[in-house]
Scaffold this motif. Structure first.
Motif, PDB file in Angstrom:
ATOM      1  N   PHE A   1       1.458  -7.457  -5.331  1.00  0.00           N
ATOM      2  CA  PHE A   1       0.514  -8.451  -4.819  1.00  0.00           C
ATOM      3  C   PHE A   1       1.260  -9.714  -4.391  1.00  0.00           C
ATOM      4  N   PHE A   2       2.227 -10.130  -5.204  1.00  0.00           N
ATOM      5  CA  PHE A   2       3.054 -11.287  -4.844  1.00  0.00           C
ATOM      6  C   PHE A   2       3.835 -11.025  -3.553  1.00  0.00           C
ATOM      7  N   PHE A   3       4.472  -9.869  -3.469  1.00  0.00           N
ATOM      8  CA  PHE A   3       5.347  -9.583  -2.336  1.00  0.00           C
ATOM      9  C   PHE A   3       4.592  -9.576  -1.006  1.00  0.00           C
TER      10      PHE A   3
ATOM     11  N   SER B   1       3.791 -13.029   0.064  1.00  0.00           N
ATOM     12  CA  SER B   1       4.984 -13.689   0.592  1.00  0.00           C
ATOM     13  C   SER B   1       5.255 -13.255   2.024  1.00  0.00           C
ATOM     14  N   GLY B   2       5.091 -11.962   2.292  1.00  0.00           N
ATOM     15  CA  GLY B   2       5.312 -11.473   3.648  1.00  0.00           C
ATOM     16  C   GLY B   2       4.364 -12.108   4.643  1.00  0.00           C
ATOM     17  N   ARG B   3       3.095 -12.207   4.269  1.00  0.00           N
ATOM     18  CA  ARG B   3       2.124 -12.846   5.158  1.00  0.00           C
ATOM     19  C   ARG B   3       2.492 -14.307   5.404  1.00  0.00           C
ATOM     20  N   LEU B   4       2.783 -15.039   4.341  1.00  0.00           N
ATOM     21  CA  LEU B   4       3.085 -16.463   4.485  1.00  0.00           C
ATOM     22  C   LEU B   4       4.349 -16.693   5.305  1.00  0.00           C
ATOM     23  N   MET B   5       5.366 -15.858   5.086  1.00  0.00           N
ATOM     24  CA  MET B   5       6.601 -16.026   5.852  1.00  0.00           C
ATOM     25  C   MET B   5       6.402 -15.659   7.316  1.00  0.00           C
ATOM     26  N   GLY B   6       5.553 -14.672   7.567  1.00  0.00           N
ATOM     27  CA  GLY B   6       5.233 -14.348   8.952  1.00  0.00           C
ATOM     28  C   GLY B   6       4.597 -15.529   9.658  1.00  0.00           C
ATOM     29  N   GLU B   7       3.682 -16.192   8.971  1.00  0.00           N
ATOM     30  CA  GLU B   7       3.011 -17.351   9.557  1.00  0.00           C
ATOM     31  C   GLU B   7       3.972 -18.524   9.739  1.00  0.00           C
TER      32      GLU B   7
ATOM     33  N   THR C   1      17.155  -5.021  -3.087  1.00  0.00           N
ATOM     34  CA  THR C   1      16.577  -5.624  -1.889  1.00  0.00           C
ATOM     35  C   THR C   1      16.528  -4.633  -0.743  1.00  0.00           C
ATOM     36  N   ASP C   2      17.537  -3.775  -0.622  1.00  0.00           N
ATOM     37  CA  ASP C   2      17.567  -2.825   0.486  1.00  0.00           C
ATOM     38  C   ASP C   2      16.456  -1.786   0.387  1.00  0.00           C
ATOM     39  N   VAL C   3      15.733  -1.784  -0.719  1.00  0.00           N
ATOM     40  CA  VAL C   3      14.566  -0.915  -0.883  1.00  0.00           C
ATOM     41  C   VAL C   3      13.275  -1.737  -0.892  1.00  0.00           C
ATOM     42  N   HIS C   4      13.234  -2.732  -1.766  1.00  0.00           N
ATOM     43  CA  HIS C   4      11.966  -3.403  -2.027  1.00  0.00           C
ATOM     44  C   HIS C   4      11.604  -4.456  -0.987  1.00  0.00           C
ATOM     45  N   ILE C   5      12.509  -4.742  -0.090  1.00  0.00           N
ATOM     46  CA  ILE C   5      12.182  -5.701   0.967  1.00  0.00           C
ATOM     47  C   ILE C   5      11.082  -5.172   1.877  1.00  0.00           C
ATOM     48  N   ALA C   6      10.844  -3.869   1.819  1.00  0.00           N
ATOM     49  CA  ALA C   6       9.809  -3.259   2.665  1.00  0.00           C
ATOM     50  C   ALA C   6       8.455  -3.924   2.470  1.00  0.00           C
ATOM     51  N   SER C   7       8.108  -4.257   1.231  1.00  0.00           N
ATOM     52  CA  SER C   7       6.797  -4.850   0.952  1.00  0.00           C
ATOM     53  C   SER C   7       6.606  -6.148   1.728  1.00  0.00           C
ATOM     54  N   ILE C   8       7.646  -6.962   1.774  1.00  0.00           N
ATOM     55  CA  ILE C   8       7.560  -8.271   2.421  1.00  0.00           C
ATOM     56  C   ILE C   8       7.609  -8.135   3.939  1.00  0.00           C
ATOM     57  N   LEU C   9       8.534  -7.325   4.439  1.00  0.00           N
ATOM     58  CA  LEU C   9       8.677  -7.179   5.888  1.00  0.00           C
ATOM     59  C   LEU C   9       7.449  -6.523   6.509  1.00  0.00           C
ATOM     60  N   LEU C  10       6.906  -5.528   5.832  1.00  0.00           N
ATOM     61  CA  LEU C  10       5.735  -4.846   6.373  1.00  0.00           C
ATOM     62  C   LEU C  10       4.539  -5.788   6.446  1.00  0.00           C
ATOM     63  N   SER C  11       4.361  -6.598   5.419  1.00  0.00           N
ATOM     64  CA  SER C  11       3.258  -7.558   5.427  1.00  0.00           C
ATOM     65  C   SER C  11       3.444  -8.596   6.531  1.00  0.00           C
TER      66      SER C  11
ATOM     67  N   LEU D   1      -1.161  -0.543   2.181  1.00  0.00           N
ATOM     68  CA  LEU D   1      -2.575  -0.881   2.022  1.00  0.00           C
ATOM     69  C   LEU D   1      -2.743  -2.285   1.447  1.00  0.00           C
ATOM     70  N   LEU D   2      -1.898  -2.660   0.500  1.00  0.00           N
ATOM     71  CA  LEU D   2      -1.954  -4.022  -0.041  1.00  0.00           C
ATOM     72  C   LEU D   2      -1.593  -5.048   1.031  1.00  0.00           C
ATOM     73  N   ALA D   3      -0.603  -4.713   1.853  1.00  0.00           N
ATOM     74  CA  ALA D   3      -0.217  -5.620   2.939  1.00  0.00           C
ATOM     75  C   ALA D   3      -1.374  -5.807   3.914  1.00  0.00           C
ATOM     76  N   LEU D   4      -2.081  -4.731   4.187  1.00  0.00           N
ATOM     77  CA  LEU D   4      -3.258  -4.829   5.050  1.00  0.00           C
ATOM     78  C   LEU D   4      -4.342  -5.668   4.379  1.00  0.00           C
ATOM     79  N   ALA D   5      -4.517  -5.486   3.079  1.00  0.00           N
ATOM     80  CA  ALA D   5      -5.561  -6.214   2.351  1.00  0.00           C
ATOM     81  C   ALA D   5      -5.345  -7.719   2.411  1.00  0.00           C
ATOM     82  N   VAL D   6      -4.127  -8.175   2.147  1.00  0.00           N
ATOM     83  CA  VAL D   6      -3.891  -9.622   2.120  1.00  0.00           C
ATOM     84  C   VAL D   6      -3.965 -10.224   3.519  1.00  0.00           C
ATOM     85  N   ASN D   7      -3.637  -9.432   4.524  1.00  0.00           N
ATOM     86  CA  ASN D   7      -3.665  -9.949   5.891  1.00  0.00           C
ATOM     87  C   ASN D   7      -5.048  -9.907   6.529  1.00  0.00           C
ATOM     88  N   THR D   8      -5.981  -9.202   5.920  1.00  0.00           N
ATOM     89  CA  THR D   8      -7.345  -9.164   6.458  1.00  0.00           C
ATOM     90  C   THR D   8      -8.316  -9.965   5.594  1.00  0.00           C
TER      91      THR D   8
END
Length: 340
Positions: A58-60, A63-69, A199-209, A258-265
């Protein structure tokens, strides 16, 4: 006529400011939900699902949404961006690591300067699995992933031109990172830490969001994703996919998107959801979330490994976190932002 014109100009601005405050409130509430999941998962675990791990995701995605903005839509100056990140993160982290190293000395989770150094240099997520590990600092892996992601996103914002190119790169890197995690866990037989702390694995959550954030801003998401129920349904589906019987890589291949979609919608979701997230308790916990996240780990270890009573330990977490927020995090951030 002049007075009427001035009023007509001021009103939309006031309305926009009110909308911005409301939007910030439910994002703070999402952050509050994130830390609540971590605390429940650590101090009052629920059988069948690791809420602590879910809370980190949920945190990640937030963060991805906020950094995108911030980096790609607002085009926030990078020098100012990194100063703000430092003032937000480092003073409280430094106080926590120093206090924990001294206060936990001689206990079963005591640690020395080498482990402290890896936490303070944001290398713990690799050093913790390859060199030296300290239970009181195990949560710092997620902070490392976030800081690494911010550097990578900042570089992309400078080097890559064209919104379409940025989105394609973010999605490609996300898919590669998710595949990397699945291969590490399934094919190479690595455990969770060796697979998903990296990071080379878990960065996906942030970048995808971040990529979904940009697609939403450019109105390139499919029309059906604008439904007021998409955020809630996506979050619920993600939670179900995080249940223990579901293989770990599926958590990150399906649930995280799905979580990335949830926070962005959230912006187009029902008022019931945003109203709940904007409630004062959720917002306040969200404001305290960083200090809570820092200080919960050593107390959690006493509960999980020494059998300490969870309620007094959780009370101690809040006591330390509130001191951290009001005496260190908030004043240090304000002073640095004002004078640096």
């Amino acid at each position: 006529m002049a007075d009427i014109s001035a009023a007509s100009v001021a009103l939309p601005r006031a309305t926009a400011d009110k909308a911005a405050r409301a939007r910030l409130a439910y994002l703070d509430g999402w952050r509050g939900l994130s830390i609540a999941l971590v605390l429940i998962g650590h101090f009052f675990p629920v059988r069948g699902i690791n809420l602590g791990v879910l809370g980190v995701e949920f945190f990640f995605v937030l963060s991805g949404r906020l950094m995108g903005e911030i980096l790609f839509i607002e085009r926030f100056p990078l020098k100012k961006f990194f100063k703000r990140r430092f003032s937000r993160i480092y003073p409280a982290l430094l106080v926590f690591v120093t206090s924990a190293m001294i206060g936990l000395s001689g206990t079963f989770i005591g640690f020395k300067w080498k482990a402290a150094l890896t936490a303070l240099t944001f290398t713990y997520n690799y050093a913790g699995i390859l060199i030296t590990r300290a239970g009181a600092l195990d949560h710092i892996w997620s902070l490392c992933v976030e800081e690494h992601a911010y550097i990578i996103l900042a570089l992309i914002s400078v080097v890559v031109t064209g919104r379409g190119n940025v989105v394609r790169l973010l999605v490609t890197l996300s898919l590669l990172a998710m595949a990397n995690g699945a291969i590490s866990y399934w094919a190479l037989g690595m455990d969770y830490e060796h697979s998903y702390w990296r990071t080379d694995v878990h960065i996906a959550s942030i970048l995808l969001s971040a990529s979904i954030c940009l697609l939403k801003h450019d109105d390139r998401l499919p029309a059906f994703l604008k439904s007021p129920y998409v955020s809630l349904v996506s979050a619920a589906a993600a939670i179900l996919l995080f249940l223990d019987p579901v293989p770990t890589p599926i958590h990150y291949l399906l649930a995280v998107p799905l979580l990335a979609l949830a926070v962005n919608t959230l912006d187009t979701s029902s008022r019931h959801l945003t109203g709940l997230l904007s409630s004062r308790p959720m917002v306040m916990i969200g404001l305290w979330s960083y200090s809570l996240y820092l200080w919960q780990q050593p107390f959690y270890k006493f509960v999980a490994e020494q059998g300490s009573a969870p309620i007094p330990m959780l009370a101690a977490v809040f006591a330390c976190a509130l001191c951290s927020y009001y005496l260190v995090e908030k004043p240090a951030r304000a002073w640095l932002n004002r004078n640096w």
